[in-house]
Design a protein around this motif. Structure first.
Motif, mmCIF file in Angstrom:
data_model
loop_
_atom_site.group_PDB
_atom_site.id
_atom_site.type_symbol
_atom_site.label_atom_id
_atom_site.label_comp_id
_atom_site.label_asym_id
_atom_site.label_seq_id
_atom_site.Cartn_x
_atom_site.Cartn_y
_atom_site.Cartn_z
ATOM 1 N N UNK A 1 -6.628 17.220 -1.211
ATOM 2 C CA UNK A 1 -7.211 17.411 -2.538
ATOM 3 C C UNK A 1 -6.462 16.524 -3.528
ATOM 4 N N UNK A 2 -7.101 16.213 -4.640
ATOM 5 C CA UNK A 2 -6.416 15.505 -5.716
ATOM 6 C C UNK A 2 -6.917 16.011 -7.055
ATOM 7 N N UNK A 3 -6.097 15.818 -8.076
ATOM 8 C CA UNK A 3 -6.538 16.092 -9.432
ATOM 9 C C UNK A 3 -7.242 14.852 -9.987
ATOM 10 N N UNK A 4 -8.104 15.021 -10.979
ATOM 11 C CA UNK A 4 -8.817 13.872 -11.553
ATOM 12 C C UNK A 4 -7.867 12.830 -12.127
ATOM 13 N N UNK A 5 -8.189 11.571 -11.861
ATOM 14 C CA UNK A 5 -7.449 10.469 -12.470
ATOM 15 C C UNK A 5 -6.061 10.228 -11.936
ATOM 16 N N UNK A 6 -5.673 10.887 -10.850
ATOM 17 C CA UNK A 6 -4.321 10.723 -10.317
ATOM 18 C C UNK A 6 -4.155 9.349 -9.671
ATOM 19 N N UNK A 7 -2.975 8.761 -9.828
ATOM 20 C CA UNK A 7 -2.626 7.521 -9.130
ATOM 21 C C UNK A 7 -2.113 7.886 -7.741
ATOM 22 N N UNK A 8 -2.781 7.381 -6.717
ATOM 23 C CA UNK A 8 -2.413 7.694 -5.333
ATOM 24 C C UNK A 8 -2.408 6.398 -4.541
ATOM 25 N N UNK A 9 -1.295 6.089 -3.896
ATOM 26 C CA UNK A 9 -1.220 4.873 -3.093
ATOM 27 C C UNK A 9 0.175 4.697 -2.529
ATOM 28 N N UNK A 10 0.343 3.674 -1.709
ATOM 29 C CA UNK A 10 1.684 3.409 -1.165
ATOM 30 C C UNK A 10 2.499 2.605 -2.180
ATOM 31 N N UNK A 11 2.073 1.388 -2.461
ATOM 32 C CA UNK A 11 2.689 0.592 -3.516
ATOM 33 C C UNK A 11 1.804 0.661 -4.748
ATOM 34 N N UNK A 12 2.391 0.428 -5.913
ATOM 35 C CA UNK A 12 1.627 0.472 -7.147
ATOM 36 C C UNK A 12 0.655 -0.685 -7.269
ATOM 37 N N UNK A 13 -0.357 -0.554 -8.134
ATOM 38 C CA UNK A 13 -1.371 -1.604 -8.288
ATOM 39 C C UNK A 13 -0.788 -2.967 -8.622
ATOM 40 N N UNK A 14 0.227 -3.023 -9.466
ATOM 41 C CA UNK A 14 0.813 -4.311 -9.840
ATOM 42 C C UNK A 14 1.450 -4.985 -8.634
ATOM 43 N N UNK A 15 2.148 -4.205 -7.796
ATOM 44 C CA UNK A 15 2.784 -4.764 -6.602
ATOM 45 C C UNK A 15 1.728 -5.258 -5.618
ATOM 46 N N UNK A 16 0.668 -4.469 -5.440
ATOM 47 C CA UNK A 16 -0.405 -4.867 -4.522
ATOM 48 C C UNK A 16 -1.065 -6.157 -4.998
ATOM 49 N N UNK A 17 -1.317 -6.246 -6.294
ATOM 50 C CA UNK A 17 -1.960 -7.449 -6.844
ATOM 51 C C UNK A 17 -1.063 -8.677 -6.677
ATOM 52 N N UNK A 18 0.227 -8.511 -6.960
ATOM 53 C CA UNK A 18 1.157 -9.638 -6.822
ATOM 54 C C UNK A 18 1.299 -10.078 -5.366
ATOM 55 N N UNK A 19 1.235 -9.105 -4.454
ATOM 56 C CA UNK A 19 1.404 -9.413 -3.030
ATOM 57 C C UNK A 19 0.171 -10.103 -2.447
ATOM 58 N N UNK A 20 -0.999 -9.586 -2.803
ATOM 59 C CA UNK A 20 -2.236 -10.126 -2.231
ATOM 60 C C UNK A 20 -2.762 -11.328 -3.000
ATOM 61 N N UNK A 21 -2.351 -11.449 -4.264
ATOM 62 C CA UNK A 21 -2.853 -12.542 -5.080
ATOM 63 C C UNK A 21 -4.313 -12.407 -5.432
#
Length: 285
Positions: A219-239
């Motif tokens: 289950x999750x609450x609305x709008x929760x951030x859920x992931x392994x690495x944060x969005x900024x790290x994922x974006x920088x890694x994948x380009x």
């Protein structure tokens, strides 16, 4: 009264005597909505105008989920040590002491047993206020012991995740908790004891890579951030640019990582409904 009229009448108020609005009477959500703090608490710490779920800790979740807020805390005296003698900008022991003084907690998770809608449950709830909800040896040990209590007494387990990930000050000892907690949850599964995972904002790092995603129901609450690495790290890694809402609970539900999203005021009913369904028990009102 205007300042110039006050001055003409000889009315002067010393700076130290001026009354400010006490802190904590109002809360402003990220969307700019302002709500009275008492009203916010009555609404399960959810902003009524925009539905924003304010971050809360174990104290508030226990109040929401346990009947009459009655419970027995498990292993409350456990606290972290410093086996690696770790120091960065300050000593790990100093960080622990500061976190304890600030939060009145011994570590980043509290575990308790009590009744929810009349049936016994074990709840392990993480506190982000304690070093970012980081998962160290004590967090892993307390969750493992909570699972043991569930196994011994045949009681459903609920884990509420709110974490920035592994605790770097404990290095490999922290990473070992991923395997440790996962193994305990496998024992629960073998014994056919329900385990409900609730992901709240944020649920990241090693927590996501272990117990947070291993529930019979996730289950999750609305709008929760859920992931392994944060969005900024994922974006920088994948380009690459990320999709809108990437790593929000709504995005994960759409892509099959969650079973459902629940408003906080419905959590108690929803969790117990699924416990009844998993256990093939009569549904409760």
């Amino acid at each position: 009264m205007a300042w110039f009229k006050r001055k003409e009448k000889g009315i002067q108020t010393a700076t130290e005597d001026k009354k400010d609005v006490p802190e904590g009477l109002w809360y402003k959500s990220p969307t700019g909505k302002v709500v009275d703090s008492e009203e916010l608490a009555k609404n399960f710490y959810v902003s009524p105008e925009d539905g924003y779920h304010v971050r809360i800790g174990s104290k508030e979740y226990f109040e929401i989920l346990f009947d009459d807020n009655k419970f027995k805390e498990l292993d409350e005296k456990l606290y972290s040590k410093d086996p690696l003698k770790f120091t960065d900008t300050k000593k790990y022991t100093d960080r622990l002491k500061a976190a304890k003084d600030k939060t009145n907690l011994n570590d980043a998770v509290r575990c308790a047993v009590g009744k929810s809608k009349g049936r016994d449950v074990v709840i392990a709830c993480m506190d982000f206020a304690f070093i970012g909800g980081s998962m160290g040896s004590v967090v892993g040990e307390k969750i493992a012991r909570a699972a043991d209590h569930s196994l011994k007494n045949n009681i459903p387990l609920i884990i509420i995740s709110k974490s920035g990930g592994a605790r770097m000050m404990e290095a490999a000892l922290s990473l070992m908790q991923l395997a440790k907690t996962s193994a305990k949850l496998a024992q629960l599964a073998d014994a056919k004891i329900p385990y409900i995972s609730l992901c709240t904002d944020p649920t990241t790092g090693g927590t996501t890579a272990s117990f947070a995603m291993l529930g019979d129901i996730n289950i999750a609450e609305p709008g929760a951030l859920i992931g392994f690495a944060g969005p900024r790290v994922v974006k920088d890694t994948t380009g690459q640019d990320l999709p809108d809402g990437f790593q929000t609970s709504e995005f994960l539900l759409e892509h099959g990582f969650l079973d459902f999203i629940s408003h906080r005021k419905e959590l108690k009913n929803k969790i117990n409904q699924y416990i009844d369904l998993i256990g093939n028990l009569p549904l409760r009102e």
